[in-house]
Design a protein around this motif. Sequence first.
Motif, PDB file in Angstrom:
ATOM      1  N   GLY A 211       0.817  -1.210   0.000  1.00  0.00           N
ATOM      2  CA  GLY A 211       0.000   0.000   0.000  1.00  0.00           C
ATOM      3  C   GLY A 211       0.847   1.255   0.000  1.00  0.00           C
ATOM      4  O   GLY A 211       0.558   2.226  -0.708  1.00  0.00           O
ATOM      5  N   LYS A 212       1.917   1.244   0.788  1.00  0.00           N
ATOM      6  CA  LYS A 212       2.817   2.401   0.819  1.00  0.00           C
ATOM      7  C   LYS A 212       3.491   2.612  -0.533  1.00  0.00           C
ATOM      8  O   LYS A 212       3.607   3.745  -1.021  1.00  0.00           O
ATOM      9  CB  LYS A 212       3.874   2.201   1.905  1.00  0.00           C
ATOM     10  CG  LYS A 212       3.338   2.155   3.327  1.00  0.00           C
ATOM     11  CD  LYS A 212       4.468   1.899   4.311  1.00  0.00           C
ATOM     12  CE  LYS A 212       3.958   1.790   5.741  1.00  0.00           C
ATOM     13  NZ  LYS A 212       5.051   1.474   6.690  1.00  0.00           N
ATOM     14  N   LEU A 213       3.945   1.519  -1.138  1.00  0.00           N
ATOM     15  CA  LEU A 213       4.624   1.632  -2.431  1.00  0.00           C
ATOM     16  C   LEU A 213       3.678   2.121  -3.527  1.00  0.00           C
ATOM     17  O   LEU A 213       4.078   2.901  -4.404  1.00  0.00           O
ATOM     18  CB  LEU A 213       5.223   0.277  -2.823  1.00  0.00           C
ATOM     19  CG  LEU A 213       6.438  -0.181  -2.010  1.00  0.00           C
ATOM     20  CD1 LEU A 213       6.835  -1.606  -2.405  1.00  0.00           C
ATOM     21  CD2 LEU A 213       7.624   0.761  -2.239  1.00  0.00           C
ATOM     22  N   ARG A 214       2.429   1.679  -3.503  1.00  0.00           N
ATOM     23  CA  ARG A 214       1.461   2.132  -4.506  1.00  0.00           C
ATOM     24  C   ARG A 214       1.256   3.637  -4.415  1.00  0.00           C
ATOM     25  O   ARG A 214       1.214   4.338  -5.442  1.00  0.00           O
ATOM     26  CB  ARG A 214       0.123   1.415  -4.329  1.00  0.00           C
ATOM     27  CG  ARG A 214       0.099  -0.031  -4.784  1.00  0.00           C
ATOM     28  CD  ARG A 214      -1.298  -0.595  -4.695  1.00  0.00           C
ATOM     29  NE  ARG A 214      -2.182   0.041  -5.671  1.00  0.00           N
ATOM     30  CZ  ARG A 214      -3.506  -0.078  -5.661  1.00  0.00           C
ATOM     31  NH1 ARG A 214      -4.096  -0.776  -4.706  1.00  0.00           N
ATOM     32  NH2 ARG A 214      -4.242   0.504  -6.581  1.00  0.00           N
ATOM     33  N   THR A 222       5.054   6.533 -11.708  1.00  0.00           N
ATOM     34  CA  THR A 222       5.451   5.226 -12.217  1.00  0.00           C
ATOM     35  C   THR A 222       4.316   4.228 -12.041  1.00  0.00           C
ATOM     36  O   THR A 222       3.423   4.422 -11.212  1.00  0.00           O
ATOM     37  CB  THR A 222       6.702   4.707 -11.486  1.00  0.00           C
ATOM     38  OG1 THR A 222       6.422   4.610 -10.084  1.00  0.00           O
ATOM     39  CG2 THR A 222       7.873   5.645 -11.707  1.00  0.00           C
ATOM     40  N   LYS A 223       4.354   3.144 -12.829  1.00  0.00           N
ATOM     41  CA  LYS A 223       3.297   2.156 -12.766  1.00  0.00           C
ATOM     42  C   LYS A 223       3.883   0.759 -12.948  1.00  0.00           C
ATOM     43  O   LYS A 223       3.772   0.148 -14.015  1.00  0.00           O
ATOM     44  CB  LYS A 223       2.233   2.435 -13.834  1.00  0.00           C
ATOM     45  CG  LYS A 223       0.945   1.630 -13.626  1.00  0.00           C
ATOM     46  CD  LYS A 223      -0.117   2.034 -14.627  1.00  0.00           C
ATOM     47  CE  LYS A 223      -1.410   1.267 -14.371  1.00  0.00           C
ATOM     48  NZ  LYS A 223      -2.474   1.637 -15.341  1.00  0.00           N
ATOM     49  N   PRO A 224       4.513   0.227 -11.901  1.00  0.00           N
ATOM     50  CA  PRO A 224       5.066  -1.129 -12.008  1.00  0.00           C
ATOM     51  C   PRO A 224       3.947  -2.165 -12.045  1.00  0.00           C
ATOM     52  O   PRO A 224       2.803  -1.894 -11.671  1.00  0.00           O
ATOM     53  CB  PRO A 224       5.889  -1.266 -10.720  1.00  0.00           C
ATOM     54  CG  PRO A 224       5.222  -0.340  -9.755  1.00  0.00           C
ATOM     55  CD  PRO A 224       4.723   0.818 -10.571  1.00  0.00           C
ATOM     56  N   GLU A 227       2.907  -7.760  -9.893  1.00  0.00           N
ATOM     57  CA  GLU A 227       3.877  -8.746  -9.424  1.00  0.00           C
ATOM     58  C   GLU A 227       5.148  -8.063  -8.933  1.00  0.00           C
ATOM     59  O   GLU A 227       5.692  -8.423  -7.878  1.00  0.00           O
ATOM     60  CB  GLU A 227       4.210  -9.731 -10.545  1.00  0.00           C
ATOM     61  CG  GLU A 227       3.067 -10.675 -10.920  1.00  0.00           C
ATOM     62  CD  GLU A 227       2.024 -10.004 -11.779  1.00  0.00           C
ATOM     63  OE1 GLU A 227       2.283  -8.867 -12.257  1.00  0.00           O
ATOM     64  OE2 GLU A 227       0.933 -10.596 -11.959  1.00  0.00           O
ATOM     65  N   ARG A 228       5.647  -7.071  -9.682  1.00  0.00           N
ATOM     66  CA  ARG A 228       6.858  -6.368  -9.266  1.00  0.00           C
ATOM     67  C   ARG A 228       6.608  -5.583  -7.975  1.00  0.00           C
ATOM     68  O   ARG A 228       7.460  -5.528  -7.092  1.00  0.00           O
ATOM     69  CB  ARG A 228       7.291  -5.405 -10.385  1.00  0.00           C
ATOM     70  CG  ARG A 228       8.570  -4.630 -10.124  1.00  0.00           C
ATOM     71  CD  ARG A 228       9.777  -5.541 -10.064  1.00  0.00           C
ATOM     72  NE  ARG A 228      10.355  -5.623  -8.741  1.00  0.00           N
ATOM     73  CZ  ARG A 228      11.416  -6.364  -8.442  1.00  0.00           C
ATOM     74  NH1 ARG A 228      11.992  -7.103  -9.376  1.00  0.00           N
ATOM     75  NH2 ARG A 228      11.881  -6.397  -7.220  1.00  0.00           N
ATOM     76  N   LEU A 229       5.433  -5.020  -7.881  1.00  0.00           N
ATOM     77  CA  LEU A 229       5.068  -4.264  -6.681  1.00  0.00           C
ATOM     78  C   LEU A 229       5.048  -5.178  -5.455  1.00  0.00           C
ATOM     79  O   LEU A 229       5.514  -4.806  -4.365  1.00  0.00           O
ATOM     80  CB  LEU A 229       3.698  -3.618  -6.877  1.00  0.00           C
ATOM     81  CG  LEU A 229       3.310  -2.466  -5.943  1.00  0.00           C
ATOM     82  CD1 LEU A 229       4.245  -1.287  -6.119  1.00  0.00           C
ATOM     83  CD2 LEU A 229       1.873  -2.050  -6.222  1.00  0.00           C
ATOM     84  N   LEU A 234       7.659  -7.151  -0.464  1.00  0.00           N
ATOM     85  CA  LEU A 234       8.269  -8.188   0.366  1.00  0.00           C
ATOM     86  C   LEU A 234       9.658  -7.752   0.839  1.00  0.00           C
ATOM     87  O   LEU A 234      10.013  -7.918   2.015  1.00  0.00           O
ATOM     88  CB  LEU A 234       8.367  -9.498  -0.424  1.00  0.00           C
ATOM     89  CG  LEU A 234       9.135 -10.637   0.244  1.00  0.00           C
ATOM     90  CD1 LEU A 234       8.484 -11.031   1.556  1.00  0.00           C
ATOM     91  CD2 LEU A 234       9.229 -11.841  -0.688  1.00  0.00           C
ATOM     92  N   VAL A 235      10.431  -7.172  -0.076  1.00  0.00           N
ATOM     93  CA  VAL A 235      11.765  -6.694   0.293  1.00  0.00           C
ATOM     94  C   VAL A 235      11.663  -5.611   1.362  1.00  0.00           C
ATOM     95  O   VAL A 235      12.411  -5.606   2.351  1.00  0.00           O
ATOM     96  CB  VAL A 235      12.506  -6.157  -0.950  1.00  0.00           C
ATOM     97  CG1 VAL A 235      13.831  -5.521  -0.550  1.00  0.00           C
ATOM     98  CG2 VAL A 235      12.746  -7.285  -1.941  1.00  0.00           C
ATOM     99  N   GLU A 236      10.723  -4.682   1.179  1.00  0.00           N
ATOM    100  CA  GLU A 236      10.536  -3.615   2.163  1.00  0.00           C
ATOM    101  C   GLU A 236      10.110  -4.183   3.516  1.00  0.00           C
ATOM    102  O   GLU A 236      10.546  -3.714   4.569  1.00  0.00           O
ATOM    103  CB  GLU A 236       9.473  -2.625   1.673  1.00  0.00           C
ATOM    104  CG  GLU A 236       9.938  -1.731   0.535  1.00  0.00           C
ATOM    105  CD  GLU A 236      10.970  -0.717   0.998  1.00  0.00           C
ATOM    106  OE1 GLU A 236      10.865  -0.218   2.134  1.00  0.00           O
ATOM    107  OE2 GLU A 236      11.912  -0.447   0.231  1.00  0.00           O
TER     108      GLU A 236
END
Length: 408
Positions: A211-214, A222-224, A227-229, A234-236
């Motif tokens: 949610g934060k990354l979106r 940007t619009k990853p 799946e990449r998001l 997960l890394v975050e």
Amino acid sequence: MNSPPDAAYAEVRDTDPDTLDSGELDTYLRRVAELRAWCDARQVRATRRQRALAAEGRATDPRHSLASHGRQSSKEAAAATERERVCTTMPGFEDALTDGVVSAGHVDAVANATKNLSEGEQAEFAGRADDLVADAGRQGVDAFARNCRELARGIRAHHNARSDVDELEQQRQQSTITRWVDRQTGMHKTLIECDPITDRQIWAGIQRERGKLRNRCRQNGTKPSWERLTVDALVEAVSGPTGGSRGSLVVHVDLATLTEGRHTETLSETDSGVAVPVETMRRVACDADIIPVVLDGEGVVLDHGRAKRLATAEQRTAIEAMQATCSHPDCTVTIDDCRIHHLRPWHRGGRTDLADLAPVCEPHHHLVHEGGWTLTMTPDRVATWTRPDGEMHWTGTVNDRRVSALAS
């Protein structure tokens, strides 16, 4: 029925599917399903005969014959032998399979639900055969499989009050993480096998970071891909500023179960629909923040009209209390991997209100936005999917939190 369904066979044989429209294809596929079910029923009888001959020392094990002469994989052969076990124990399923009323998938759902039950528990399960056959004729394989699992879990709990807890503890002990590299693609792979409680905690952390990354991606334009998001989230979750903090565990449970224990209509499952042992649920509740969600009641503000563009955490929690999966009738993608979709687009005056929000997975989200399909929903969660040509594809309730009648 001892002979093939001649009408279905003739229709399949003499019809060119390349010339059919959508409605005709639906009928054609039903005929194909009837023929496949009839063949599966004949295979059940052949497997039973093979088993009898093998017991007399006059033939090999049915699985070997199914793999060698039936051209099946070892996994398919094992499933076929279990299918025969179910049909022998509950002949009504064999009759329904022969008549094309149910599919092999329905029979396999019974086999999977009962394979770990004791002899007495299996006998009690088989005592519900008539109801099960009737439900299988009305339900898709996924919904029927879920109901069979719930019935088996209820029977096991009736015979052993600690069965669910013991199963969860066994899953905890068997949890593993495996890492390897695909030598052809060079992709690094990590497989995590864990109990449902741990899984929900992992995914709660991923959802939080996603949610934060979106929001961050919207701000920088940007619009990853989804799946990449998810991978970045997960890394975050494991290495970011909040890495190591445990995610929230959201479990839906009815008040009677929480206060008094399991009953005939118990609901105790994660937000993605995975069952949680009642005793575990009650133990977790001792140290948890309990948020009562009364649908259509007052309390937490759920409707925001035009004031907010995106669904709030409270709204998502309320939707999760009603739905565990995507709103498409043939989709089993869990709500974890769904977007909260505005039934009426926000940029066209749609409101960020609970009645105007529905979870849809990424493919079905594209189906609505780019594919020309229409999704509508009533306040009591009756959804209607309409094809681009204006024909109604499906209508029905998507409130899959309702306790199955099989569990009673």
